[in-house]
Design a protein around this motif. Sequence first.
Motif, PDB file in Angstrom:
ATOM      1  N   ASN A 127      37.534  46.788  24.536  1.00 35.20           N
ATOM      2  CA  ASN A 127      38.741  45.996  24.790  1.00 35.20           C
ATOM      3  C   ASN A 127      38.407  44.772  25.646  1.00 35.20           C
ATOM      4  O   ASN A 127      37.490  44.813  26.489  1.00 35.20           O
ATOM      5  CB  ASN A 127      39.795  46.835  25.526  1.00 35.20           C
ATOM      6  CG  ASN A 127      40.221  48.064  24.720  1.00 35.20           C
ATOM      7  OD1 ASN A 127      41.094  47.997  23.878  1.00 35.20           O
ATOM      8  ND2 ASN A 127      39.587  49.209  25.003  1.00 35.20           N
ATOM      9  N   ASP A 128      39.235  43.687  25.411  1.00 35.63           N
ATOM     10  CA  ASP A 128      39.045  42.516  26.265  1.00 35.63           C
ATOM     11  C   ASP A 128      39.771  42.739  27.590  1.00 35.63           C
ATOM     12  O   ASP A 128      40.489  43.723  27.784  1.00 35.63           O
ATOM     13  CB  ASP A 128      39.540  41.237  25.578  1.00 35.63           C
ATOM     14  CG  ASP A 128      41.022  41.319  25.198  1.00 35.63           C
ATOM     15  OD1 ASP A 128      41.787  41.990  25.930  1.00 35.63           O
ATOM     16  OD2 ASP A 128      41.392  40.724  24.171  1.00 35.63           O
ATOM     17  N   LYS A 129      39.586  41.813  28.540  1.00 36.34           N
ATOM     18  CA  LYS A 129      40.086  41.977  29.898  1.00 36.34           C
ATOM     19  C   LYS A 129      41.608  42.099  29.938  1.00 36.34           C
ATOM     20  O   LYS A 129      42.177  42.903  30.681  1.00 36.34           O
ATOM     21  CB  LYS A 129      39.633  40.774  30.738  1.00 36.34           C
ATOM     22  CG  LYS A 129      39.532  41.058  32.220  1.00 36.34           C
ATOM     23  CD  LYS A 129      38.814  39.911  32.906  1.00 36.34           C
ATOM     24  CE  LYS A 129      38.537  40.275  34.343  1.00 36.34           C
ATOM     25  NZ  LYS A 129      37.817  39.225  35.071  1.00 36.34           N
ATOM     26  N   LYS A 130      42.309  41.300  29.099  1.00 38.73           N
ATOM     27  CA  LYS A 130      43.769  41.305  29.095  1.00 38.73           C
ATOM     28  C   LYS A 130      44.315  42.628  28.561  1.00 38.73           C
ATOM     29  O   LYS A 130      45.268  43.188  29.101  1.00 38.73           O
ATOM     30  CB  LYS A 130      44.271  40.143  28.252  1.00 38.73           C
ATOM     31  CG  LYS A 130      45.780  39.952  28.296  1.00 38.73           C
ATOM     32  CD  LYS A 130      46.182  38.711  27.524  1.00 38.73           C
ATOM     33  CE  LYS A 130      47.701  38.512  27.600  1.00 38.73           C
ATOM     34  NZ  LYS A 130      48.135  37.306  26.856  1.00 38.73           N
ATOM     35  N   ALA A 131      43.665  43.133  27.524  1.00 35.28           N
ATOM     36  CA  ALA A 131      44.109  44.400  26.935  1.00 35.28           C
ATOM     37  C   ALA A 131      43.875  45.569  27.885  1.00 35.28           C
ATOM     38  O   ALA A 131      44.680  46.498  27.970  1.00 35.28           O
ATOM     39  CB  ALA A 131      43.381  44.635  25.607  1.00 35.28           C
ATOM     40  N   ALA A 133      44.043  45.602  31.110  1.00 37.13           N
ATOM     41  CA  ALA A 133      45.031  45.633  32.180  1.00 37.13           C
ATOM     42  C   ALA A 133      46.304  46.356  31.769  1.00 37.13           C
ATOM     43  O   ALA A 133      47.029  46.886  32.605  1.00 37.13           O
ATOM     44  CB  ALA A 133      45.356  44.214  32.628  1.00 37.13           C
ATOM     45  N   ASN A 134      46.592  46.354  30.449  1.00 39.44           N
ATOM     46  CA  ASN A 134      47.802  46.996  29.946  1.00 39.44           C
ATOM     47  C   ASN A 134      47.516  48.338  29.273  1.00 39.44           C
ATOM     48  O   ASN A 134      48.395  48.879  28.611  1.00 39.44           O
ATOM     49  CB  ASN A 134      48.513  46.053  28.962  1.00 39.44           C
ATOM     50  CG  ASN A 134      48.938  44.748  29.640  1.00 39.44           C
ATOM     51  OD1 ASN A 134      49.505  44.783  30.732  1.00 39.44           O
ATOM     52  ND2 ASN A 134      48.656  43.621  29.002  1.00 39.44           N
TER      53      ASN A 134
END
Length: 521
Positions: A127-131, A133-134
């Motif tokens: 997963n990327d960093k934004k994903a 976090a959620n």
Amino acid sequence: MATCIGMVARVGGAALTVLKPAARQCSRQRTSVFIPHRFSHGVRSSLYEHVREGYSDKPELDMRVVCEETDKVIANVESRKGDLRADDVSKIVCVWQELQAVRTEISELEQQKSNIGVIVRALVTKNDKKALANLPEYTQTLQRGRDIRNRLNQLYPKETELDEEHYSRALRLPNTTHPDVPVGDESQARVVELVGEKPEFDFKPRGHVELGEELGLIRQRHLSHISGHRSYYLRGAGARLQIALQNFTLDTLQRKGFIPMVVPDMLRGAVFEGCGMQPNAHRSQVYSLDPARFPDLSLAGTGEVGVAGYFMDHAVNWKDLPVRTVCSSTCYRAETDTGRETWGLYRVHHFNKVEMFGVTADETGKESSQLLEEFVSLQKEMFSALELHYRVLDMPTQELGPPAHRKYDIEAWMPGRNSYGEISSGSNCTDYQSRRLNILYEKEDGSLQYAHTVNATACAIPRTIIAILETHQTKEGTVRVPRALQPYLGLEVLEKPKYTPLKYIGPNQHNRPPRPPPKTR
């Protein structure tokens, strides 16, 4: 761990062998601040400090027996002389079980922590960093990791504290006791054998001090201001007699395959403690050097300590077992707990002694018992060669001391004292010393096993001199030299020397000679 290489010169005809440093892998290593430790009864544990400073591995005490056969351990402790009681053993078991529970929890949490690391790395990769976090799984896993880390930070100091308490208590446990050992104090010692006959005299036999002074062999008078009480000088034939006894004993044992050794007289407290002695205990028999100048150094009361220190943290090749070692050393004993034998050579602060020390395998469980019997047989051979009457005693539980599984004493008849007096002892310490000092042997497949150790007095010089002087004295005041000693001493009879004895001219006498007048020029 500090390592060193030592050399075993010869063992019963085997070739030269190098002693290998004994080391074991640790599954987990953590550093901690070292705080000098004191036993729960107020005595500092040099052995525990030695381990904490990284010089040696921890003593590998056999706690399975203590936990599974607690009643037997309690009965053994209470039959010995010492301050341990049933409640102490129960507390040792409780502390050990609590320590094991903490270690189990630590192990499980560390495994969970490792698994969490794998999960987190996998999520970061996918997963990327934004994903991330959620992503609930990611945040929950991180929180679980923090919880585990916090719990481990609580458990690590607890483990250290319990480990310290465990050793402070468990190191005080004595060795197991051979089932045939008599129970009780020294009055319960069992006479195993009487050898030779008591000498008969047509005159009243003299004591060794009277004989020794008359023959110019021994001096004990006027020494309190020179070397203190319980000290002595040997002079002339007396000094030669000591050297003759040492050489006779060393030659006898080297012919039997013993390896001679010279050992240090000063050793660290960890070695004493590993041998079952307490240099820091109240009223200890060990002389300790000034700790401000020479920290953690004490004078050995027996060559056994020095030889044991040689084998500490080393493994012997199994082909060379049993290792038989002999050393001659000066021994120092404070003798603070007794007012007995204040005069004469029987109980002194310093003396020379020849000591036997053996390292055996533990494959059948009988090896060390057989070696002890061998050592006692050699003692008997040498004392018989000195034409002494003696008895062999199987010593009772209260006389064993912490390290001995079984102990034999030999007492020679001393006519001047009109009693038997101890001239030697021999002890089978099984794995008591080897587990504390990490003395192992390496089997053919490369695996390591705890050795057994055996020690025995070959010749305690002053007491042997007592027995010789009092046994072989003549009506004329001379002393006949035993035939076995004559080649070493170069004499057949000890006679009064031709030189004039020294004359005491010091103070505190009724008829003190006048001091020399001032010299005129």
